[in-house]
Design an enzyme around this catalytic site. Structure first.
Site, PDB file in Angstrom:
ATOM      1  N   ARG A  57      54.274  39.321  40.718  1.00 25.21           N
ATOM      2  CA  ARG A  57      52.894  39.780  40.521  1.00 25.21           C
ATOM      3  C   ARG A  57      52.129  38.795  39.638  1.00 25.21           C
ATOM      4  NH1 ARG A  57      51.837  43.045  36.788  1.00 25.21           N
ATOM      5  NH2 ARG A  57      53.560  44.493  37.110  1.00 25.21           N
ATOM      6  N   TYR A 109      26.853  40.423  51.642  1.00 26.79           N
ATOM      7  CA  TYR A 109      27.982  41.102  52.271  1.00 26.79           C
ATOM      8  C   TYR A 109      27.956  42.580  51.861  1.00 26.79           C
ATOM      9  CZ  TYR A 109      32.634  42.452  53.649  1.00 26.79           C
ATOM     10  OH  TYR A 109      33.694  43.101  54.220  1.00 26.79           O
ATOM     11  N   ASP A 181      29.398  33.282  46.588  1.00 26.21           N
ATOM     12  CA  ASP A 181      30.208  33.663  47.741  1.00 26.21           C
ATOM     13  C   ASP A 181      29.898  32.657  48.841  1.00 26.21           C
ATOM     14  OD1 ASP A 181      31.267  34.714  50.073  1.00 26.21           O
ATOM     15  OD2 ASP A 181      30.748  36.793  49.617  1.00 26.21           O
ATOM     16  N   LYS A 206      38.389  34.920  56.504  1.00 20.82           N
ATOM     17  CA  LYS A 206      37.440  34.453  57.504  1.00 20.82           C
ATOM     18  C   LYS A 206      37.766  33.007  57.913  1.00 20.82           C
ATOM     19  CE  LYS A 206      35.730  38.524  56.724  1.00 20.82           C
ATOM     20  NZ  LYS A 206      34.610  38.772  55.829  1.00 20.82           N
TER      21      LYS A 206
HETATM   22  C1  LIG Z   1      34.506  39.461  54.682  1.00 19.16           C
HETATM   23  C2  LIG Z   1      33.643  39.058  53.545  1.00 19.16           C
HETATM   24  C3  LIG Z   1      33.919  39.480  52.244  1.00 19.16           C
HETATM   25  C4  LIG Z   1      35.082  40.396  51.931  1.00 19.16           C
HETATM   26  O1  LIG Z   1      36.315  39.817  52.264  1.00 19.16           O
HETATM   27  P1  LIG Z   1      37.616  40.706  52.651  1.00 19.16           P
HETATM   28  O2  LIG Z   1      38.698  39.701  52.832  1.00 19.16           O
HETATM   29  O3  LIG Z   1      37.258  41.478  53.871  1.00 19.16           O
HETATM   30  O4  LIG Z   1      37.865  41.611  51.488  1.00 19.16           O
HETATM   31  C5  LIG Z   1      33.082  39.048  51.234  1.00 19.16           C
HETATM   32  N1  LIG Z   1      32.020  38.242  51.490  1.00 19.16           N
HETATM   33  C6  LIG Z   1      31.729  37.821  52.727  1.00 19.16           C
HETATM   34  C7  LIG Z   1      30.547  36.936  52.945  1.00 19.16           C
HETATM   35  C8  LIG Z   1      32.522  38.214  53.807  1.00 19.16           C
HETATM   36  O5  LIG Z   1      32.217  37.806  55.040  1.00 19.16           O
END
Ligand SMILES: *Cc1c(COP(=O)(O)O)cnc(C)c1O
Length: 386
Positions: A57, A109, A181, A206
């Site tokens: 962890r 998001y 982000d 993604k």
């Molecule tokens: C999918 C996404 C998230 C969240 O990611 P997860 O892996 O689904 O928790 C955050 N920001 C953006 C822009 C995303 O496309």
């Protein structure tokens, strides 16, 4: 002794293709092993053979290659893997102290927007929003004493662009950190740290992984400071850690990031232009279109294309948009983005009644298929509208 062949003068793309020229010190294997152990034995002096690696962890040696790749991709000092994009993003906000003021976008998001709103209330953060469609609103929002500015660019699902260099200047002048982000831009198109950001967040689920088969998140920092240490502690103690197999799949996926992302981005540009010329399309949002409101800023801070995400508004409202989604064959009607396969999504359905997203909007995640095929698929679905 294994050779250290990571050539820092080579193009980033060359270094990433080989996992920064990884070679296993014991065996010479060119692909790193997966460490599934949760616990590690101490030696006769009761010391850990690999300092810091005692319980999985806290640290897992499988993270090393993907974390180094992430730090290299974002030109950062350090990187941390998380169990998901949300686990990475929320670790940043949990490292804040009650009473801190945060500035966040109005359109971003959806899952994170919702989480921040609730968390800010319970954790006692003062939340100020800025309008992604109005860049000047950032000036008014970032007041002295602000602790953290959160930016997503291009932002989901309208793909408004925020000027990162300007956001960094404003944030730093107010004494705040800038966190970005950058899931949609990917390091192929934008490196926020080079533009002044302090922290970069990725939903590695993604485009970084790229194959819609791993849930993972990542943070990269400009420098290792106290705030970063709080985030690292949050990961270990909060336990939102990435699985070993996921971390391994992620380093594999990232090796082809540049190939996949350039191809998808080129196709997205061609698709955006084709959609703009279709009579059944009311509007296309893509930062690569010269008449998009964010284009001039995007052209300044994005390179090698404008990404694989775009949206379009269908004439005829919600029903027409849903009919188009239903008729598409190459685009699967599914949420998520950044995979090798193309996806279409009706965001208003997913986000529900409090969504600020127009109900005739379809969001496309462009994959690596042949762009003429994708355009033909969209054209047949739009042509069928009466
Ligand atoms: C999918 C996404 C998230 C969240 O990611 P997860 O892996 O689904 O928790 C955050 N920001 C953006 C822009 C995303 O496309």
């Amino acid at each position: 002794m294994a050779k250290d062949t990571d050539d820092h003068d080579a193009a980033l793309e060359s270094r990433i293709a080989s996992g920064l020229h990884f070679a296993d010190k014991e065996t010479g294997a060119v692909i790193p092993p997966i460490h599934l152990a949760t616990t590690y034995a101490r030696d006769t002096d009761y010391a850990l053979p690999d300092p810091g690696v005692g319980y999985s962890r806290d640290q897992n040696p499988t993270y090393r290659v993907p974390e180094r790749m992430l730090a290299a991709l974002e030109a950062g000092a350090d990187a941390l893997l998380f169990a998901s994009g949300m686990a990475a993003a929320t670790a940043v906000f949990r490292a804040l102290t009650p009473g801190d003021r945060i500035v966040v976008p109005d359109v971003m998001y959806w899952g994170l927007r919702h989480w921040i709103k609730t968390f800010a209330e319970t954790w006692g953060l003062e939340r100020v929003t800025y309008t992604t469609a109005d860049p000047d609103s950032l000036v008014a929002a970032i007041t002295p004493g602000t602790r953290l500015v959160w930016v997503e660019t291009p932002s989901n699902p309208l793909w408004d662009t925020t000027d990162l260099a300007r956001a960094a200047e404003l944030a730093h002048a107010a004494g705040a950190l800038l966190a970005v982000d950058s899931t949609v831009a990917t390091p192929v198109h934008t490196q926020p740290i080079r533009l002044g950001a302090d922290i970069v967040m990725h939903a590695a689920t993604k485009a970084l992984n790229g194959h819609s088969d791993v849930l993972a998140g990542a943070l990269v920092c400009r420098e290792r400071n106290d705030f970063w240490a709080r985030i690292a502690t949050e990961r270990g103690e909060g336990g939102a850690v990435c699985g070993a197999f996921e971390a391994w799949l992620l380093q594999r996926g990232m090796r082809t990031l540049f190939l996949r992302q350039r191809r998808a981005s080129d196709s997205a540009q061609a698709i955006a232009e084709a959609l703009q010329a279709h009579p059944k399309v009311e509007r296309v949002r893509y930062p690569g279109l010269v008449d998009d409101p964010g284009h001039s800023v995007a052209a300044k801070q994005m390179h090698d294309g404008f990404g694989s995400m775009l949206s379009f508004m269908v004439r005829g409202g919600r029903d027409a948009a849903l009919a188009v989604a239903g008729r598409l064959r190459l685009f699967a009607s599914a949420t998520s983005l950044g995979g090798v396969e193309s996806l279409v999504e009706h965001r208003a359905t997913i986000e529900g009644p409090d969504s600020p997203i127009p109900d005739n909007l379809l969001r496309l995640s462009v994959g690596i298929e042949v762009s003429d095929d994708l355009i033909a698929d969209l054209t047949q679905a739009l042509d069928a509208l009466d």
